[in-house]
Every structure is written in structure tokens, then in C-alpha cells.
Design a protein around this motif. Structure first.
Motif, PDB file in Angstrom:
ATOM      1  N   SER A  12      -6.030   2.795 -16.845  1.00 35.08           N
ATOM      2  CA  SER A  12      -4.786   3.008 -17.606  1.00 35.08           C
ATOM      3  C   SER A  12      -5.086   3.425 -19.034  1.00 35.08           C
ATOM      4  O   SER A  12      -4.445   4.325 -19.591  1.00 35.08           O
ATOM      5  CB  SER A  12      -3.944   1.728 -17.606  1.00 35.08           C
ATOM      6  N   GLN A  14      -7.863   4.901 -20.080  1.00 35.76           N
ATOM      7  CA  GLN A  14      -8.458   6.235 -20.049  1.00 35.76           C
ATOM      8  C   GLN A  14      -7.377   7.303 -19.894  1.00 35.76           C
ATOM      9  O   GLN A  14      -7.400   8.338 -20.557  1.00 35.76           O
ATOM     10  CB  GLN A  14      -9.466   6.330 -18.895  1.00 35.76           C
ATOM     11  N   HIS A  15      -6.394   7.023 -19.039  1.00 32.81           N
ATOM     12  CA  HIS A  15      -5.292   7.963 -18.828  1.00 32.81           C
ATOM     13  C   HIS A  15      -4.471   8.130 -20.113  1.00 32.81           C
ATOM     14  O   HIS A  15      -4.081   9.245 -20.475  1.00 32.81           O
ATOM     15  CB  HIS A  15      -4.404   7.475 -17.682  1.00 32.81           C
ATOM     16  N   ALA A  16      -4.217   7.016 -20.811  1.00 35.70           N
ATOM     17  CA  ALA A  16      -3.443   7.073 -22.049  1.00 35.70           C
ATOM     18  C   ALA A  16      -4.181   7.866 -23.120  1.00 35.70           C
ATOM     19  O   ALA A  16      -3.574   8.611 -23.895  1.00 35.70           O
ATOM     20  CB  ALA A  16      -3.140   5.660 -22.544  1.00 35.70           C
ATOM     21  N   GLU A  18      -6.302  10.342 -22.498  1.00 37.94           N
ATOM     22  CA  GLU A  18      -6.290  11.745 -22.087  1.00 37.94           C
ATOM     23  C   GLU A  18      -4.941  12.404 -22.342  1.00 37.94           C
ATOM     24  O   GLU A  18      -4.866  13.585 -22.689  1.00 37.94           O
ATOM     25  CB  GLU A  18      -6.661  11.853 -20.605  1.00 37.94           C
ATOM     26  N   THR A  19      -3.864  11.663 -22.164  1.00 38.30           N
ATOM     27  CA  THR A  19      -2.519  12.233 -22.353  1.00 38.30           C
ATOM     28  C   THR A  19      -2.048  12.160 -23.804  1.00 38.30           C
ATOM     29  O   THR A  19      -0.987  12.686 -24.135  1.00 38.30           O
ATOM     30  CB  THR A  19      -1.505  11.494 -21.459  1.00 38.30           C
ATOM     31  N   GLY A  20      -2.800  11.499 -24.657  1.00 37.69           N
ATOM     32  CA  GLY A  20      -2.423  11.406 -26.064  1.00 37.69           C
ATOM     33  C   GLY A  20      -1.501  10.246 -26.392  1.00 37.69           C
ATOM     34  O   GLY A  20      -1.038  10.118 -27.520  1.00 37.69           O
ATOM     35  N   GLU A  21      -1.201   9.407 -25.399  1.00 35.62           N
ATOM     36  CA  GLU A  21      -0.355   8.241 -25.653  1.00 35.62           C
ATOM     37  C   GLU A  21      -1.088   7.192 -26.481  1.00 35.62           C
ATOM     38  O   GLU A  21      -0.471   6.360 -27.139  1.00 35.62           O
ATOM     39  CB  GLU A  21       0.092   7.615 -24.330  1.00 35.62           C
ATOM     40  N   LYS A  23      -4.634   6.598 -29.062  1.00 37.00           N
ATOM     41  CA  LYS A  23      -5.695   7.242 -29.828  1.00 37.00           C
ATOM     42  C   LYS A  23      -6.815   6.243 -30.050  1.00 37.00           C
ATOM     43  O   LYS A  23      -6.573   5.095 -30.408  1.00 37.00           O
ATOM     44  CB  LYS A  23      -5.160   7.741 -31.170  1.00 37.00           C
TER      45      LYS A  23
END
Length: 201
Positions: A12, A14-16, A18-21, A23
């Protein structure tokens, strides 16, 4: 934490990222300068000595100065004819009996209650000291016996502490700066006045 939950949290995060959610900020290491400043601050806190609230006036029992009981509010009382009792308001004692009262004078026709209160204070300690009267309306009143009423207005000293002296020609012979507890303890002899002060101050 179970391994499947830990893996889920990692995915979760790592996904955040990658999506910019989310930093990922780099860890900031504290340098020598910052560490030294923090150490100095800790040393200053250890060596800090607060100013004592007990003054020389407290030690000697001098009530004629505002430089006492620094953590409490002080109230001006007078003795010797310029108080509420002398003004006909049923203060802590009858006129001439030597009791303590708040500064007071008889009201003059055409004068506002605020003007009378300012004149009462000036009659005791003069007009050399800056005072702010809190509002123009009285904060309390006490009916005298057999007739008359004393009105009480609250005033705050500005640029205190003052070195107070009785005004030239003042009817009062003494003055004191006392706390509420002192007023209720030994300064106000009249039960009705003590009851009023307990509610008013």
C-alpha cells in the motif's frame, strides 16, 4: 503483526508513493550545530531560576505597597473616615470607629455614579496615578441602614506598582493594599459587607 498484514502495508505504501499520494522525504540528520544549540537550551532550562513571588513587603508584613502578594489581586482600603461607612453606605464599620472600608464619598446631585467613584478614589490618594474604571455601571450595591445605598465600581491600576500616599487633606488616616482573603479575614468587620465582597471580587 502477521506477515500478510505487513506485506499489505508495504504494498500500500509503495502504491501510494508511485501514484503521488505519499511523498518519501529523506531523513534529516541533526548536525553538530543543531545538537549544540539543543544542548545549550537544555542547560539553560536546568539553570533557570524563576523570580520569587514573595517580596520584602511580604516578609515584613508591609501592606502599604503594591509590591506584595504578586500572584494575587490587591484591593485598596482606607481607614479613618473616607470609606463606605462614612459616605453613608453601611460599610465595614460606623463612621469614626476606625474600621477599614473601600474609598467612598457622598454622591452629589447631577454627578454620575462613575464620576462619584473617581472622586472617591481621588479624595483618598489623589489623581497622580493612572486608573482605568471598568465600565460606567456599578458592579454591586449595598443598601445602608436606615437609608442610602453604596454603589461599587471596579477600577484597575495602570503602570503599577505605584508608590501611594494619602492625598493632601484626605479624610482617611491609613491605607492598605490587601487580597480578597485578607479583606474577608480581618479587614471588613461588617457581615453584610463580607458577604458582598465574597460574591463581588
Amino acid at each position: 503483526m502477521p506477515s500478510d498484514q505487513a506485506e499489505h502495508l508495504v504494498r500500500s505504501r509503495q502504491h501510494a508513493l508511485e501514484t503521488g499520494e505519499l511523498k518519501d522525504y529523506p531523513q534529516v540528520s541533526v548536525g553538530k550545530k543543531e545538537a549544540g544549540a539543543k544542548q545549550q537550551q537544555q542547560q539553560a532550562q536546568k539553570s533557570f531560576n524563576p523570580v520569587p513571588t514573595e517580596t520584602a513587603a511580604d516578609a515584613s508584613g508591609d501592606v502599604r505597597t503594591m509590591r506584595r502578594r504578586l500572584a494575587e489581586s490587591l484591593y485598596l482600603v482606607v481607614r479613618g473616615g473616607a470609606g463606605a461607612a462614612a459616605a453613608g453606605g453601611g460599610g465595614s464599620s460606623g463612621a469614626g470607629t476606625g474600621g477599614w472600608d473601600f474609598p467612598a464619598v457622598a454622591h452629589k446631585e447631577g454627578e454620575s455614579i462613575s464620576d462619584t467613584a473617581q472622586r472617591a478614589l481621588a479624595s483618598a490618594i489623589g489623581r497622580a496615578h493612572p486608573v482605568l474604571f471598568i465600565g460606567a455601571a456599578p458592579m454591586a450595591h449595598l443598601r445602608a441602614q436606615p437609608k442610602g445605598t453604596t454603589f461599587f465600581l471596579l477600577a484597575q491600576a495602570i503602570d503599577d506598582p505605584w508608590d501611594v500616599r494619602l492625598a493632601a487633606g484626605a479624610a482617611a488616616s491609613e491605607f492598605a493594599w490587601v487580597t480578597k482573603q485578607e479583606l474577608l479575614g480581618s479587614y471588613l468587620g461588617d457581615a453584610r459587607m463580607r458577604e458582598l465582597v465574597a460574591k463581588m471580587l
